[in-house]
Design a protein around this motif. Structure first.
Motif, short mmCIF file in Angstrom:
data_model
loop_
_atom_site.label_atom_id
_atom_site.label_comp_id
_atom_site.label_asym_id
_atom_site.label_seq_id
_atom_site.Cartn_x
_atom_site.Cartn_y
_atom_site.Cartn_z
N ALA A 113 0.83 -1.21 0.00
CA ALA A 113 0.00 0.00 0.00
C ALA A 113 0.86 1.25 0.00
N TYR A 114 0.38 2.25 -0.75
CA TYR A 114 1.04 3.55 -0.74
C TYR A 114 0.01 4.63 -1.09
N LYS A 115 -0.27 5.50 -0.14
CA LYS A 115 -1.24 6.59 -0.34
C LYS A 115 -2.48 6.11 -1.10
N PRO A 116 -3.18 5.14 -0.56
CA PRO A 116 -4.30 4.55 -1.31
C PRO A 116 -5.47 5.50 -1.48
N ASP A 117 -6.20 5.31 -2.56
CA ASP A 117 -7.52 5.91 -2.70
C ASP A 117 -8.41 5.14 -1.72
N ALA A 166 2.66 -0.75 4.54
CA ALA A 166 2.37 0.66 4.27
C ALA A 166 3.68 1.38 3.98
N ASP A 167 3.87 1.77 2.75
CA ASP A 167 5.11 2.43 2.33
C ASP A 167 4.99 3.93 2.59
N GLY A 168 4.89 4.27 3.87
CA GLY A 168 4.61 5.64 4.28
C GLY A 168 3.16 5.77 4.72
N GLY A 169 2.90 6.70 5.65
CA GLY A 169 1.53 6.90 6.14
C GLY A 169 1.00 5.73 6.93
N HIS A 170 1.88 5.08 7.71
CA HIS A 170 1.50 3.87 8.44
C HIS A 170 0.33 4.08 9.38
N GLU A 171 0.36 5.15 10.16
CA GLU A 171 -0.70 5.37 11.16
C GLU A 171 -2.06 5.53 10.50
N GLU A 172 -2.10 6.27 9.42
CA GLU A 172 -3.36 6.49 8.71
C GLU A 172 -3.90 5.19 8.13
N VAL A 173 -3.01 4.39 7.55
CA VAL A 173 -3.43 3.10 7.00
C VAL A 173 -3.90 2.18 8.11
N GLN A 174 -3.18 2.14 9.22
CA GLN A 174 -3.56 1.30 10.35
C GLN A 174 -4.94 1.66 10.87
N LYS A 219 -3.23 -7.33 9.15
CA LYS A 219 -2.16 -6.75 9.96
C LYS A 219 -1.38 -5.75 9.10
N VAL A 220 -1.16 -4.57 9.65
CA VAL A 220 -0.44 -3.52 8.94
C VAL A 220 1.00 -3.45 9.43
N LEU A 221 1.93 -3.47 8.49
CA LEU A 221 3.35 -3.31 8.77
C LEU A 221 3.74 -1.90 8.35
N GLY A 222 4.29 -1.13 9.26
CA GLY A 222 4.63 0.25 8.96
C GLY A 222 6.13 0.49 8.97
N PHE A 223 6.60 1.31 8.05
CA PHE A 223 8.04 1.60 7.95
C PHE A 223 8.22 3.09 7.65
N ARG A 224 9.28 3.65 8.17
CA ARG A 224 9.55 5.07 7.95
C ARG A 224 10.16 5.33 6.58
N ASP A 225 11.00 4.42 6.12
CA ASP A 225 11.65 4.63 4.83
C ASP A 225 10.75 4.15 3.70
N ARG A 226 10.69 4.92 2.63
CA ARG A 226 9.87 4.57 1.47
C ARG A 226 10.75 3.88 0.44
N GLU A 231 8.84 -6.52 -2.03
CA GLU A 231 9.91 -7.35 -1.46
C GLU A 231 9.85 -7.33 0.06
N ARG A 232 9.61 -6.16 0.63
CA ARG A 232 9.60 -6.02 2.08
C ARG A 232 8.45 -6.80 2.72
N VAL A 233 7.26 -6.72 2.14
CA VAL A 233 6.15 -7.47 2.74
C VAL A 233 6.38 -8.97 2.60
N LEU A 234 6.99 -9.41 1.51
CA LEU A 234 7.27 -10.84 1.34
C LEU A 234 8.33 -11.32 2.31
N GLN A 235 9.23 -10.44 2.71
CA GLN A 235 10.24 -10.81 3.70
C GLN A 235 9.62 -11.07 5.07
N HIS A 236 8.40 -10.62 5.28
CA HIS A 236 7.71 -10.81 6.56
C HIS A 236 6.71 -11.98 6.53
N VAL A 237 6.68 -12.73 5.44
CA VAL A 237 5.81 -13.91 5.39
C VAL A 237 6.34 -14.96 6.35
N PRO A 238 5.52 -15.44 7.27
CA PRO A 238 6.00 -16.41 8.28
C PRO A 238 6.29 -17.78 7.67
#
Length: 331
Positions: A15-19, A44-52, A66-73, A81-88
């Protein structure tokens, strides 16, 4: 272990600045899946709190989301790639999701059994345009093609595919190519096709929504030669500083050999022993490739209708820079 109605998996959504209206429709369509044993990881590639806050409110506290939030875009490629790295590790399958489509309720249920035979399966979508909900195309008409043709022209759209979780052991981390042509679904599809197999089926499993903010849009039919030249010129101006002949040739090489060479080299390095017959098709695009082998692969794909003429001509246009680059590497 068979892939069936009990199989647990992960839906990986970038997700990134979704409609917000489109995002709501997508989340609700995932929540309504007839196959219910999943978690949806939203990066959430930015705007984590809003997406959450939005996900918590709209999903009614559904703990599967579940929302994963990161500061770096990281952008589109890096965010997937980042969300796939968190697949259990206990997940058996993974489905990719965009933030603005709409899945049909039986999407996972329809595709999951195919993973008993292949590593990745992809389907079709109905293409619609918003606002207005106009139907652009009744199907995306993706094709089941050979590995060589798949490397040359991607047939797998990430939002239409589902794959075995163990494919990530090979595919992560994603390879890097310094141009716009690096695409996560193309890489995953090639990894699957070269090892455990990939399949494209005719089932229409979702609406693929086109709107003004699409990062990658669905091409309406095959591109005309004039349209292809227009696209290459626009990319040359953006990424190579102009529309002069040298910039056009460099862009053509980026669009053709560059990314394919990166995939072929990296996959050969990682898997060592690809599936029987796959090695030849990989080397047709790898560093130091034989021009006879490369052209044979491209011409065969063109004749079978697996490669569009515009794609074939992009490789022809990219050849001069490829030849010069090979000479410089030898020297």
């Amino acid at each position: 272990m068979p892939f069936d109605s009990l199989s647990f998996g992960i839906i990986a959504l970038a997700a990134y600045k979704p409609d917000w209206d489109l995002f709501r429709a997508q989340l609700l369509s995932i929540q309504a899946q007839t196959h219910t044993n999943f978690e949806c990881l939203i990066s959430a590639d930015g705007g984590h709190e809003e997406v959450q806050e939005f996900v918590t409110r709209e999903m009614g506290g559904d703990q599967r989301f579940k929302v994963l939030g990161f500061r770096d875009r990281l952008g589109f490629y890096g965010n997937f790639e980042r969300v796939l790295q968190h697949v259990p590790g206990n997940a058996e399958w993974v489905a990719l999701s965009d933030q603005d489509d709409s899945w049909y309720p039986t999407k996972i249920e329809t595709l999951l059994p195919h993973l008993n035979d292949v590593s990745l399966v992809a389907a079709q979508a109905r293409v619609v345009r918003r606002p207005g909900n106009d139907v652009v195309a009744e199907s995306t008409h993706r094709k089941d093609v050979s590995l060589g043709s798949l490397i040359a022209q991607n047939q797998v759209t990430g939002s239409l595919c589902i794959f075995r979780r163990d494919l990530l052991d090979l595919a992560l981390p994603f390879p890097r190519f310094p141009a716009i042509t690096q695409v996560h679904d193309h890489w995953l599809a090639v990894c699957a096709k070269a090892t455990g197999g990939a399949l494209i089926v005719d089932d229409i499993v979702q609406d693929y929504v086109q709107h003004a903010a699409n990062v990658l849009g669905e091409v309406e039919g095959r591109k005309s030669l004039a349209k292809s030249l227009e696209n290459v010129t626009a990319m040359s101006r953006k990424y190579h500083g102009g529309g002069n002949p040298l910039a056009l040739l460099r862009t053509a090489n980026d669009l053709s050999f560059g990314w394919r060479r990166t995939m072929a080299d990296e996959l050969s390095r990682r898997c060592g022993e690809p599936a029987q017959g796959a090695g030849t098709e990989l080397t047709a695009f790898a560093s130091g490739h034989s021009w006879v082998s490369t052209m044979r692969t491209l011409v065969a794909g063109l004749r079978r209708g697996e490669i569009a003429r515009s794609c074939f001509l992009e490789f022809v246009a990219g050849s001069p820079v490829e030849i010069i680059g090979r000479r410089r590497r030898r020297d």
